[in-house]
Write a protein that holds these residues in place. Structure first.
Motif, PDB file in Angstrom:
ATOM      1  N   GLY A 268       0.744  -1.052  -0.020  1.00 33.97           N
ATOM      2  CA  GLY A 268       0.209   0.079   0.295  1.00 33.97           C
ATOM      3  C   GLY A 268       0.773   1.379   0.356  1.00 33.97           C
ATOM      4  O   GLY A 268       1.808   1.599  -0.091  1.00 33.97           O
ATOM      5  N   THR A 269       0.032   2.305   0.752  1.00 32.55           N
ATOM      6  CA  THR A 269       0.869   3.984  -0.148  1.00 32.55           C
ATOM      7  C   THR A 269       0.516   4.248   1.504  1.00 32.55           C
ATOM      8  O   THR A 269      -0.614   4.894   1.097  1.00 32.55           O
ATOM      9  N   ILE A 270       1.176   5.570   2.008  1.00 28.15           N
ATOM     10  CA  ILE A 270       1.361   6.203   2.141  1.00 28.15           C
ATOM     11  C   ILE A 270       2.336   6.943   2.177  1.00 28.15           C
ATOM     12  O   ILE A 270       3.108   7.508   2.235  1.00 28.15           O
ATOM     13  N   ARG A 271       1.091   8.937   2.156  1.00 31.95           N
ATOM     14  CA  ARG A 271       1.756   9.807   2.055  1.00 31.95           C
ATOM     15  C   ARG A 271       1.170  10.993   2.906  1.00 31.95           C
ATOM     16  O   ARG A 271       0.252  10.708   3.613  1.00 31.95           O
ATOM     17  N   PHE A 272       2.699  11.808   3.166  1.00 33.91           N
ATOM     18  CA  PHE A 272       2.037  12.627   3.863  1.00 33.91           C
ATOM     19  C   PHE A 272       2.916  14.138   3.535  1.00 33.91           C
ATOM     20  O   PHE A 272       3.888  13.709   3.176  1.00 33.91           O
ATOM     21  N   ALA A 273       2.079  14.896   3.200  1.00 33.59           N
ATOM     22  CA  ALA A 273       2.116  16.666   2.327  1.00 33.59           C
ATOM     23  C   ALA A 273       2.812  15.834   1.202  1.00 33.59           C
ATOM     24  O   ALA A 273       3.764  16.789   0.354  1.00 33.59           O
ATOM     25  N   GLY A 274       2.175  15.113   0.188  1.00 36.17           N
ATOM     26  CA  GLY A 274       2.666  14.620  -0.829  1.00 36.17           C
ATOM     27  C   GLY A 274       3.413  13.585  -0.656  1.00 36.17           C
ATOM     28  O   GLY A 274       4.420  13.379  -1.760  1.00 36.17           O
ATOM     29  N   GLN A 275       4.050  14.031   0.563  1.00 35.85           N
ATOM     30  CA  GLN A 275       5.903  12.519   0.543  1.00 35.85           C
ATOM     31  C   GLN A 275       5.381  11.310   0.580  1.00 35.85           C
ATOM     32  O   GLN A 275       4.531  11.004   1.389  1.00 35.85           O
ATOM     33  N   ASP A 276       6.532  10.260  -0.230  1.00 36.19           N
ATOM     34  CA  ASP A 276       5.956   8.626   0.018  1.00 36.19           C
ATOM     35  C   ASP A 276       6.527   8.682   1.753  1.00 36.19           C
ATOM     36  O   ASP A 276       7.579   8.471   1.789  1.00 36.19           O
ATOM     37  N   ILE A 277       5.763   8.322   3.185  1.00 34.35           N
ATOM     38  CA  ILE A 277       6.537   7.908   3.926  1.00 34.35           C
ATOM     39  C   ILE A 277       6.379   6.415   4.125  1.00 34.35           C
ATOM     40  O   ILE A 277       6.711   5.771   5.874  1.00 34.35           O
ATOM     41  N   ARG A 278       5.960   5.529   3.724  1.00 33.85           N
ATOM     42  CA  ARG A 278       5.838   3.726   4.273  1.00 33.85           C
ATOM     43  C   ARG A 278       6.553   3.483   4.732  1.00 33.85           C
ATOM     44  O   ARG A 278       6.833   2.618   5.663  1.00 33.85           O
ATOM     45  N   ASP A 279       8.065   3.741   4.284  1.00 35.60           N
ATOM     46  CA  ASP A 279       9.840   3.250   3.761  1.00 35.60           C
ATOM     47  C   ASP A 279      10.268   3.335   5.098  1.00 35.60           C
ATOM     48  O   ASP A 279      11.228   4.103   5.489  1.00 35.60           O
ATOM     49  N   LEU A 280      10.608   5.072   5.685  1.00 32.67           N
ATOM     50  CA  LEU A 280      11.044   5.962   6.150  1.00 32.67           C
ATOM     51  C   LEU A 280      11.009   5.844   7.662  1.00 32.67           C
ATOM     52  O   LEU A 280      10.160   4.904   8.137  1.00 32.67           O
ATOM     53  N   PRO A 281      11.919   5.862   8.619  1.00 37.67           N
ATOM     54  CA  PRO A 281      11.841   5.213   9.765  1.00 37.67           C
ATOM     55  C   PRO A 281      10.979   6.260  11.036  1.00 37.67           C
ATOM     56  O   PRO A 281      10.608   7.915  10.332  1.00 37.67           O
ATOM     57  N   SER A 282      10.425   6.074  11.727  1.00 36.46           N
ATOM     58  CA  SER A 282       9.388   6.575  12.537  1.00 36.46           C
ATOM     59  C   SER A 282       9.844   7.629  13.333  1.00 36.46           C
ATOM     60  O   SER A 282       9.635   9.417  13.175  1.00 36.46           O
ATOM     61  N   PHE A 283      11.151   8.599  13.454  1.00 38.12           N
ATOM     62  CA  PHE A 283      11.861   9.870  13.558  1.00 38.12           C
ATOM     63  C   PHE A 283      11.907  10.632  12.228  1.00 38.12           C
ATOM     64  O   PHE A 283      11.477  12.161  12.497  1.00 38.12           O
ATOM     65  N   ARG A 284      11.484  10.105  11.262  1.00 35.13           N
ATOM     66  CA  ARG A 284      11.609  10.812  10.136  1.00 35.13           C
ATOM     67  C   ARG A 284      10.202  11.281   9.962  1.00 35.13           C
ATOM     68  O   ARG A 284      10.512  12.805   9.187  1.00 35.13           O
ATOM     69  N   ILE A 285       9.265  10.538  10.401  1.00 31.84           N
ATOM     70  CA  ILE A 285       7.862  10.434   9.866  1.00 31.84           C
ATOM     71  C   ILE A 285       7.535  11.484  11.085  1.00 31.84           C
ATOM     72  O   ILE A 285       6.729  12.209  10.376  1.00 31.84           O
ATOM     73  N   ALA A 286       8.221  11.394  12.646  1.00 27.22           N
ATOM     74  CA  ALA A 286       7.753  12.489  13.356  1.00 27.22           C
ATOM     75  C   ALA A 286       8.440  14.055  12.939  1.00 27.22           C
ATOM     76  O   ALA A 286       7.965  15.552  12.896  1.00 27.22           O
ATOM     77  N   GLN A 287       9.331  14.408  12.431  1.00 24.88           N
ATOM     78  CA  GLN A 287       9.942  15.334  11.670  1.00 24.88           C
ATOM     79  C   GLN A 287       9.345  15.950  11.039  1.00 24.88           C
ATOM     80  O   GLN A 287       9.470  16.957  10.773  1.00 24.88           O
ATOM     81  N   LEU A 288       8.238  15.096  10.008  1.00 24.49           N
ATOM     82  CA  LEU A 288       8.299  15.949   8.739  1.00 24.49           C
ATOM     83  C   LEU A 288       6.488  16.625   8.988  1.00 24.49           C
ATOM     84  O   LEU A 288       6.408  17.946   8.146  1.00 24.49           O
ATOM     85  N   GLY A 289       6.201  16.509  10.898  1.00 25.24           N
ATOM     86  CA  GLY A 289       5.405  16.864  11.360  1.00 25.24           C
ATOM     87  C   GLY A 289       4.225  15.827  11.433  1.00 25.24           C
ATOM     88  O   GLY A 289       3.507  17.151  11.617  1.00 25.24           O
ATOM     89  N   ILE A 290       4.328  14.915  11.994  1.00 25.54           N
ATOM     90  CA  ILE A 290       3.171  14.309  12.973  1.00 25.54           C
ATOM     91  C   ILE A 290       3.232  13.802  14.596  1.00 25.54           C
ATOM     92  O   ILE A 290       4.528  13.914  14.778  1.00 25.54           O
ATOM     93  N   GLY A 291       2.511  14.883  14.736  1.00 20.93           N
ATOM     94  CA  GLY A 291       2.670  14.081  16.742  1.00 20.93           C
ATOM     95  C   GLY A 291       1.877  13.712  16.569  1.00 20.93           C
ATOM     96  O   GLY A 291      -0.131  13.162  16.446  1.00 20.93           O
TER      97      GLY A 291
END
Length: 237
Positions: A60-83
Motif C-alpha cells: 500500500g501507500t502512505i503519503r504525508f504532505a505529498g511525500q511517500d513515508i511508508r518506508d521511512l523510520p518513525s523519527f523521520r516521520i515525526a520530523q516531517l510534522g506528525i505528532g
C-alpha cells in the motif's frame, strides 16, 4: 477544496505471520478532524502504527504532505510534522512535567504563532501547577494532558490521538474534548481514535469505520447520524 495532508491507500500490515490490515484506506485533509472508529481489535491502533512507521506496512501507500513515508523510520516521520499521542500516553516517567514538554519542542509546521510552554499551560493549567512533578507521579488524566501537550509542543502539521479519552474520569474527558474543539477551531489537522460517538460526531468533520482490518464506511458526521444501523453494526452501540 482543502489539500490532502495524509493519504493512506490499500495498506496491508502484519505482525509476523498474522495479517491485521487488509487494504485499508483513509484520508485527512488540511485543517480537518477525522475520526477512526471501530470496535476493539479491528485494526485502529495498527493503522496508526503503520502511519508512524512503528509497524511497517508490507503493501500500500502512505503519503504525508505529498511525500511517500511508508518506508521511512518513525523519527523521520515525526520530523516531517506528525505528532502522536499514543495509546497508554507513554510520557517520560523520570522527567518532570516541564522537561517532558520541552524535550522535543520544535516548530515543525513553521507556524507564525507556535505552541509554547506558556500556551500549553494556558490550555492545561494543571500542567503548570505540576511543572516540577515527575511524570510518574501524575494521575492518568494529567498524563493524558501531558501527552497532548508534548505532541503540541512539536507544532505538528497533523496531530494523531490514539484512544483520546479512554479510562479517564468524566471531568477530565470533558477537558480533553474541549481541547480538541479548540484545536479544530484553530485549524489543526487531527486524526483521532475514540469510542465516544456522541462527542466525535459533534466535532469531527469525517469518520472512517474499520472492521477486521478494512475500511468499511467513510462519511461525514451528518451521514453517520442519519444511518444509525451503522453504529449498531460496526461500533457495538
Amino acid at each position: 477544496m482543502a489539500e490532502s495532508l495524509l493519504e493512506v491507500e490499500n495498506v496491508e500490515t502484519c505482525y509476523g505471520l498474522s495479517q491485521v490490515l487488509f487494504g485499508l484506506s483513509l484520508q485527512v485533509k488540511a485543517g480537518e478532524m477525522v475520526a477512526l472508529m471501530g470496535r476493539n481489535g479491528m485494526g485502529k491502533t495498527t493503522t496508526i502504527r503503520s502511519i508512524m512507521g512503528l509497524t511497517r506496512a508490507r503493501a500500500g501507500t502512505i503519503r504525508f504532505a505529498g511525500q511517500d513515508i511508508r518506508d521511512l523510520p518513525s523519527f523521520r516521520i515525526a520530523q516531517l510534522g506528525i505528532g502522536l499521542v499514543p495509546e497508554g500516553r507513554q510520557i517520560f516517567p523520570n522527567l518532570t512535567v516541564r522537561e517532558n514538554l520541552v524535550a522535543a519542542s520544535a516548530n515543525r509546521s513553521g507556524s507564525a504563532d507556535p505552541w509554547t510552554l506558556e500556551k500549553i499551560h494556558a490550555l492545561f493549567p494543571r500542567l503548570a501547577e505540576r511543572g516540577d512533578n515527575m511524570g510518574a507521579t501524575l494521575s492518568g488524566g494529567e498524563q493524558q494532558m501531558l501527552a497532548i501537550g508534548r505532541a503540541l509542543m512539536t507544532n505538528p502539521r497533523l496531530l494523531i490521538l490514539d484512544e483520546a479519552t479512554e479510562g479517564l474520569a468524566p471531568l477530565i474527558r470533558d477537558e480533553i474534548w474541549n481541547c480538541l474543539s479548540l484545536l479544530k477551531s484553530k485549524g489543526q489537522s487531527v486524526l483521532v481514535i475514540d469510542k465516544n460517538v456522541e462527542h466525535l460526531v459533534r466535532i469531527a468533520d469525517r469518520h472512517t469505520i474499520v472492521e477486521r482490518g478494512r475500511d468499511v464506511w467513510s462519511g461525514t458526521s451528518e451521514q453517520l447520524i442519519a444511518v444509525p444501523e451503522l453504529q449498531h453494526r460496526y461500533l457495538g452501540i
